[in-house]
Design an enzyme around this catalytic site. Structure first.
Site, short mmCIF file in Angstrom:
data_model
loop_
_atom_site.label_atom_id
_atom_site.label_comp_id
_atom_site.label_asym_id
_atom_site.label_seq_id
_atom_site.Cartn_x
_atom_site.Cartn_y
_atom_site.Cartn_z
N LYS A 1 40.56 13.74 55.84
CA LYS A 1 39.77 12.95 56.81
C LYS A 1 38.29 13.29 56.72
O LYS A 1 37.92 14.39 56.27
CB LYS A 1 40.27 13.13 58.24
CG LYS A 1 40.17 14.53 58.82
CD LYS A 1 38.85 14.85 59.54
CE LYS A 1 38.83 16.25 60.13
NZ LYS A 1 37.55 16.82 60.45
N ASP B 1 44.32 18.83 65.06
CA ASP B 1 44.08 17.75 64.10
C ASP B 1 45.36 17.20 63.47
O ASP B 1 45.33 16.20 62.76
CB ASP B 1 43.20 18.25 62.93
CG ASP B 1 41.72 18.24 63.28
OD1 ASP B 1 41.35 17.65 64.31
OD2 ASP B 1 40.95 18.82 62.49
P1 ATP Z 1 39.73 21.13 59.91
O1 ATP Z 1 38.97 20.01 59.28
O2 ATP Z 1 41.06 20.69 60.55
O3 ATP Z 1 38.90 22.03 60.79
P2 ATP Z 1 39.51 22.47 57.40
O4 ATP Z 1 39.67 21.35 56.42
O5 ATP Z 1 38.11 22.90 57.70
O6 ATP Z 1 40.26 22.09 58.73
P3 ATP Z 1 41.61 23.86 56.06
O7 ATP Z 1 41.44 23.36 54.66
O8 ATP Z 1 42.74 23.34 56.83
O9 ATP Z 1 40.26 23.73 56.89
O10 ATP Z 1 41.68 25.47 55.94
C1 ATP Z 1 41.46 26.31 57.04
C2 ATP Z 1 42.14 27.67 56.80
O11 ATP Z 1 43.56 27.47 56.83
C3 ATP Z 1 41.83 28.29 55.44
O12 ATP Z 1 41.40 29.59 55.69
C4 ATP Z 1 43.16 28.30 54.66
O13 ATP Z 1 43.36 29.47 53.94
C5 ATP Z 1 44.20 28.15 55.76
N1 ATP Z 1 45.36 27.32 55.35
C6 ATP Z 1 46.63 27.48 55.73
N2 ATP Z 1 47.42 26.55 55.21
C7 ATP Z 1 46.67 25.74 54.48
C8 ATP Z 1 46.94 24.56 53.70
N3 ATP Z 1 48.16 24.04 53.57
N4 ATP Z 1 45.89 23.97 53.11
C9 ATP Z 1 44.63 24.46 53.29
N5 ATP Z 1 44.35 25.56 53.99
C10 ATP Z 1 45.34 26.20 54.58
#
Ligand code: ATP
Length: 287
Positions: free
Chosen positions: A11, A137
């Protein structure tokens, strides 16, 4: 045994406003959310013996119960008394910790795939309320339509999405802690507020140029202070002819919205140390 596979889309926030801090520590937000054609692929295979196995081609994410997709499987198997094991494989395309809901969308895919694989026949509403137990989310990633997200992000109203356009995603491979940005936002007394209501009206009119004027992310100035590279990327996207260049979530991923006619073949060369992808809006598949 049969395999079940689903794309788990990333997203972007076309707009992000933080309204207030709640007693439970969460924040009330108002976010205009849209998915893009950048996706992880999640594959699920039921196993005879109990237990959850998770593999991925990415070394950046945990492969055990710290992975939110693993937690999604645990939740579903326990809640519905499923005595099979499962194997989950995540092919990662979405930048990790980049404000694109990468983990949340993988978790949402696991919930939907388990519903399918074990013929649980749960409604989208039920899947979304299970998803909320994992993170704010995750319900949106199950909803998977352009939406206004309110409350802590779980209160979703479908809106008209972007008209056809190109969206260039640029991630500088710098992780920003969403928690830290929220902590700082609590200290800021004045931030220029987005007008999400007007943005949604303009999307309904499919007036891309005007809609872009109203796209705003209140976290952007705070994240730029922590990571000045964001400002450089936004400047470069603007120079390239983006109608709007901004940051998604708490960053550090940036995106530029371009008209369909834009010539973007050489865009990667402008951002040598970054993950760069030319995407288009994803409006969600048929139910
Ligand atoms: P959001 O936009 O919902 O705030 P994000 O995109 O910034 O999330 P993610 O990519 O979901 O962040 O990663 C956040 C943390 O979650 C990372 O430190 C990662 O190691 C951990 N994590 C756990 N499971 C997953 C997964 N399936 N994919 C990505 N990161 C993951």
């Amino acid at each position: 045994m049969t395999e079940f596979t689903q794309n788990a889309y990333a997203k972007i926030n076309l707009s992000l406003d933080v309204l207030s801090k709640r007693a439970d520590g969460y924040h009330n937000v108002s976010m205009v959310m849209h998915q893009v054609s950048l996706a992880d692929t999640v594959t699920l295979r039921p196993l005879e013996q109990e237990g959850i196995q998770l593999t991925s081609d990415s070394a950046q994410i945990p492969h055990d119960e710290k992975n939110i997709a693993f937690q999604a499987a645990q939740l579903m198997l326990n809640r519905f008394g499923i005595h099979h094991g499962i194997h989950i494989h995540i092919h990662k395309e979405i930048p990790v910790a980049g404000g694109m809901a990468g983990g949340s969308t993988d978790a949402a895919a696991v919930i939907c795939l388990l519903n399918q694989a074990f013929q649980l026949d749960l409604s989208k509403e039920t899947l979304m309320s299970l998803a909320l137990e994992l993170g704010a989310d995750v319900p949106y990633c199950i909803f998977a339509r352009p939406a206004l997200a309110e409350g802590i992000g779980e209160n979703l109203t479908e809106i008209c999405g972007l008209p056809p356009c190109k969206i260039v995603i640029v991630n500088p491979n710098i992780e920003i802690s969403t928690k830290e940005i929220y902590e700082e936002i609590d200290q800021v007394h004045y931030v220029e507020k987005p007008n999400n209501h007007r943005l949604i009206e303009l999307l309904k009119e499919q007036n891309l140029k005007e809609a872009c004027v109203y796209m705003k992310n209140v976290m952007q100035p705070i994240s730029i202070k922590k990571c000045p590279k964001i400002a450089e990327i936004l400047q470069s996207l603007q120079s390239l002819g983006a109608i709007r260049a901004m940051m998604t979530g708490s960053g550090a991923t940036c995106f530029g919205i371009f008209s369909c006619k834009s010539k973007l073949e050489n865009v990667s060369a402008l951002f040598p140390d970054c993950f760069v992808k030319i995407t288009s809006p994803y409006w969600g598949g048929a139910d």
